[in-house]
Design a protein around this motif. Structure first.
Motif: not given
Ligand SMILES: CC(C)(COP(=O)(O)OP(=O)(O)OC[C@H]1O[C@@H](n2cnc3c(N)ncnc32)[C@H](O)[C@@H]1OP(=O)(O)O)[C@@H](O)C(=O)NCCC(=O)NCCS
Length: 180
Positions: A109-127
């Motif tokens: 992402l940095r190499g392509r000029g993106f400023g942010w990385a985003e992801l989703d994680v399920e409520h119960d995936n504590i680890a």
């Protein structure tokens, strides 16, 4: 009876993170464990061929033992790249491979000029959430994720799909974001 035949020994393994090739696509099903997601995997690969997605594989002996996918398209106008489908083969978890995959995705992402990385994680995936927090991701929201996929339900002996059914998924997830 003592069942230990050989004393514990250590191995050193060289792992390379590289862009998914056409010959890796079936191996991403992990010997059937993820075959129900065949269409999802193939769709991501098609999107990679259109340059909307990058699929990174952690390769051990030319086999993909971990992966993360990067959506370059969904939120490109806000300079946000979206990571998803991060997973590492169970017996190789907690060895740092997931951390390396996320770092490699952030570098793409940095190499392509993106400023942010985003992801989703399920409520119960504590680890997984703990790992993301350690790597600098902050929770920016939560939402109900509704999606569906076609699951192959029967195949020919040479692996062609005969039947499939639509599976509806509803999960409750945190949205997390990191400035790159
Ligand atoms: C989430 C997932 C991808 C993490 O991959 P991983 O390779 O196990 O991740 P890492 O090894 O880099 O980090 C996991 C833990 O191991 C620790 N670790 C990292 N390197 C290590 C090493 N060399 N030796 C021992 N432990 C190590 C990390 O500090 C981390 O500790 P924590 O559990 O206290 O947070 C993996 O657990 C997985 O595939 N889970 C199932 C699918 C899933 O839930 N995906 C995420 C969906 S949002």
């Amino acid at each position: 009876m003592d069942v230990v035949i050989v004393p514990t020994f250590s191995i050193t393994a060289n792992i390379t993170i590289q862009v998914c090739r056409v010959e890796d696509v079936r191996n991403l099903e992990w010997f059937g464990a993820l075959t129900e997601y065949r269409h999802v995997i193939e769709h991501a690969f098609t999107r990679q061929q259109m340059s909307d997605v990058v699929m990174l594989n952690a390769m051990l002996n030319d086999f993909p033992i971990g992966q993360v996918w990067i959506d370059l398209y969904k939120q490109r106008e806000q300079q946000i790249g979206v990571l998803w489908a991060l997973r590492v083969l169970l017996p190789l978890q907690n060895l740092g491979i997931g951390t390396q995959l996320i770092g490699a995705a952030e570098n793409v992402l940095r190499g392509r000029g993106f400023g942010w990385a985003e992801l989703d994680v399920e409520h119960d995936n504590i680890a997984a959430k703990r790992l993301y927090e350690r790597l600098g991701y902050a929770t920016v929201g939560e939402f109900e994720n509704r999606w569906s996929y076609l699951k192959p339900t029967s195949q020919t002996p040479d692996d062609a799909i005969l039947n499939e059914e639509r599976i509806e998924v509803v999960s409750h997830e945190w949205k997390m974001r990191k400035q790159l």
